[in-house]
Design a protein around this motif. Structure first.
Motif, short mmCIF file in Angstrom:
data_model
loop_
_atom_site.label_atom_id
_atom_site.label_comp_id
_atom_site.label_asym_id
_atom_site.label_seq_id
_atom_site.Cartn_x
_atom_site.Cartn_y
_atom_site.Cartn_z
N ARG A 134 3.90 7.80 4.45
CA ARG A 134 3.65 9.22 4.14
C ARG A 134 2.63 9.35 3.03
NH1 ARG A 134 5.54 11.87 0.15
NH2 ARG A 134 7.39 10.57 -0.15
N ARG A 135 2.78 8.53 1.98
CA ARG A 135 1.84 8.58 0.86
C ARG A 135 0.42 8.20 1.29
NH1 ARG A 135 5.46 5.64 -3.88
NH2 ARG A 135 6.90 7.36 -4.22
N MET A 136 0.30 7.18 2.13
CA MET A 136 -1.03 6.77 2.61
C MET A 136 -1.66 7.89 3.43
SD MET A 136 -0.81 2.70 3.50
CE MET A 136 0.85 2.61 4.17
N HIS A 137 -0.85 8.57 4.26
CA HIS A 137 -1.35 9.71 5.05
C HIS A 137 -1.81 10.83 4.12
CE1 HIS A 137 -1.70 12.57 8.30
NE2 HIS A 137 -0.94 13.41 7.61
N GLU A 138 -1.02 11.11 3.07
CA GLU A 138 -1.37 12.18 2.13
C GLU A 138 -2.65 11.89 1.37
OE1 GLU A 138 2.21 12.58 -0.20
OE2 GLU A 138 3.21 13.76 1.36
N ARG A 139 -2.97 10.60 1.15
CA ARG A 139 -4.20 10.28 0.44
C ARG A 139 -5.41 10.24 1.38
NH1 ARG A 139 -3.04 3.98 -1.23
NH2 ARG A 139 -3.66 3.06 0.75
N GLY A 140 -5.15 10.46 2.68
CA GLY A 140 -6.25 10.59 3.62
C GLY A 140 -6.49 9.40 4.53
N ASP A 141 -5.62 8.40 4.50
CA ASP A 141 -5.80 7.24 5.39
C ASP A 141 -5.51 7.65 6.84
OD1 ASP A 141 -6.24 5.84 3.07
OD2 ASP A 141 -4.51 4.52 3.27
N SER A 142 -6.29 7.12 7.77
CA SER A 142 -6.07 7.38 9.20
C SER A 142 -4.82 6.64 9.66
CB SER A 142 -7.28 6.91 10.01
OG SER A 142 -7.35 5.49 9.98
N LYS A 157 -5.56 2.99 10.08
CA LYS A 157 -5.65 2.33 8.77
C LYS A 157 -4.25 2.09 8.21
CE LYS A 157 -8.03 1.49 4.86
NZ LYS A 157 -9.00 0.45 4.70
N ILE A 158 -3.39 3.08 8.31
CA ILE A 158 -2.01 2.96 7.80
C ILE A 158 -1.29 1.82 8.52
CG2 ILE A 158 0.25 4.09 7.71
CD1 ILE A 158 -1.36 6.76 7.31
N LEU A 159 -1.37 1.80 9.84
CA LEU A 159 -0.68 0.76 10.61
C LEU A 159 -1.25 -0.62 10.30
CD1 LEU A 159 -0.27 2.61 14.02
CD2 LEU A 159 1.48 2.21 12.27
N SER A 160 -2.55 -0.69 10.13
CA SER A 160 -3.19 -1.97 9.77
C SER A 160 -2.70 -2.46 8.41
CB SER A 160 -4.71 -1.80 9.78
OG SER A 160 -5.33 -2.97 9.32
N ARG A 161 -2.66 -1.55 7.43
CA ARG A 161 -2.22 -1.93 6.08
C ARG A 161 -0.75 -2.34 6.06
NH1 ARG A 161 -5.72 -1.31 1.59
NH2 ARG A 161 -4.15 -2.60 0.61
N VAL A 162 0.08 -1.63 6.80
CA VAL A 162 1.51 -1.97 6.86
C VAL A 162 1.68 -3.38 7.43
CG1 VAL A 162 3.69 -1.43 8.03
CG2 VAL A 162 2.39 0.39 6.92
N THR A 163 0.93 -3.69 8.48
CA THR A 163 1.00 -5.02 9.09
C THR A 163 0.47 -6.09 8.14
OG1 THR A 163 0.74 -4.06 11.28
CG2 THR A 163 0.25 -6.41 11.06
N ILE A 218 -9.00 -8.26 2.04
CA ILE A 218 -8.16 -7.28 2.73
C ILE A 218 -9.02 -6.55 3.75
CG2 ILE A 218 -6.71 -5.22 2.49
CD1 ILE A 218 -6.16 -6.13 -0.41
N GLU A 219 -8.64 -6.68 5.01
CA GLU A 219 -9.35 -6.03 6.11
C GLU A 219 -10.86 -6.27 6.05
OE1 GLU A 219 -7.87 -1.98 5.86
OE2 GLU A 219 -6.19 -2.52 7.17
N GLY A 220 -11.24 -7.50 5.73
CA GLY A 220 -12.65 -7.89 5.70
C GLY A 220 -13.39 -7.50 4.43
N ASN A 221 -12.70 -6.90 3.48
CA ASN A 221 -13.33 -6.50 2.22
C ASN A 221 -12.88 -7.40 1.09
OD1 ASN A 221 -14.76 -4.02 3.10
ND2 ASN A 221 -12.69 -3.35 3.58
N HIS A 222 -13.81 -7.71 0.20
CA HIS A 222 -13.51 -8.54 -0.96
C HIS A 222 -12.95 -7.66 -2.09
CE1 HIS A 222 -15.82 -11.74 0.91
NE2 HIS A 222 -16.80 -10.87 1.12
N SER A 278 0.84 -1.19 0.00
CA SER A 278 0.00 0.00 0.00
C SER A 278 0.88 1.24 0.00
CB SER A 278 -0.89 0.01 1.24
OG SER A 278 -1.74 -1.09 1.25
N GLY A 279 0.54 2.20 -0.85
CA GLY A 279 1.30 3.43 -0.92
C GLY A 279 2.54 3.39 -1.79
N SER A 280 2.74 2.28 -2.52
CA SER A 280 3.93 2.18 -3.37
C SER A 280 3.78 2.92 -4.70
CB SER A 280 4.29 0.72 -3.62
OG SER A 280 3.26 0.05 -4.32
N GLY A 281 2.56 3.29 -5.06
CA GLY A 281 2.33 4.04 -6.29
C GLY A 281 1.79 3.23 -7.45
#
Length: 180
Positions: A123-131, A134-140, A70-74, A12-15
């Motif tokens: 940083r990119r995930m934060h700039e796109r508006g992720d909390s 959410k960022i920590l969850s996606r990184v994990t 991903i995080e309970g979403n299909h 996530s956030g790699s572009g």
């Protein structure tokens, strides 16, 4: 000769999505996958948003390909999208790629891993508006999903235009013909 599909994968956030959008100007079609998650913002690019009921209907009909949870979403594409989209670029994660290769064996999937360090991705995930949560969850989650990643090519994405050019060259080389 098998049809080729170029699959962009990365944390996530790699572009990945931004690179895919940039490749559209070279006559490539970006497969926008389905997801049951809520859009981050109105008009979000890269996904078609659907309900769980709609996902289940696709699944019952045997149309789901490249499935990932991903995080309970299909997240998924359909076989029709894969087969009927020419000059295909697809953004997908390792689980989806594995499912795709198991379900569709008459297309060659060439995987291109987009590499960026964790600090930049966050940083990119934060700039796109992720909390922050959410960022920590996606990184994990990404750390687990990508632990055994396999890919054909790796491209570092700190200089966006350079990364796009490298990927364009990979596609041209694999296709043995220049893009427009």
């Amino acid at each position: 000769m098998k049809k080729k599909c170029f699959v962009l994968m990365g944390y996530s956030g790699s572009g990945k999505t931004e690179i895919a959008k940039a490749l559209e100007k070279y006559s490539y079609n970006i497969l926008q996958s389905y997801t049951t998650r809520q859009p981050r913002y109105e008009g979000e690019y890269g996904h078609m948003f659907c309900t769980v009921d709609e996902y289940e209907q696709f699944e019952r009909n045997g149309e789901v390909a490249a499935y990932s949870l991903i995080e309970g979403n299909h997240y998924f594409s359909t076989k029709e999208q894969i087969y009927n989209t020419p000059n295909l670029i697809y953004v997908c994660d390792p689980d989806g790629i594995k499912d795709l290769k198991e379900k569709i064996t008459d297309i060659e999937f060439i995987t291109i891993y987009i590499k960026v360090d964790k600090k930049t991705r966050m940083r990119r995930m934060h700039e796109r508006g992720d909390s922050v949560d959410k960022i920590l969850s996606r990184v994990t989650t990404d750390g687990i999903k990508f632990a055994k990643k396999r890919f054909d090519y790796q491209v570092i994405n700190y200089e966006f235009d350079k990364a796009v050019k490298i990927i364009k060259n990979i596609i041209e080389t694999e296709n043995e013909q220049p893009l427009n």
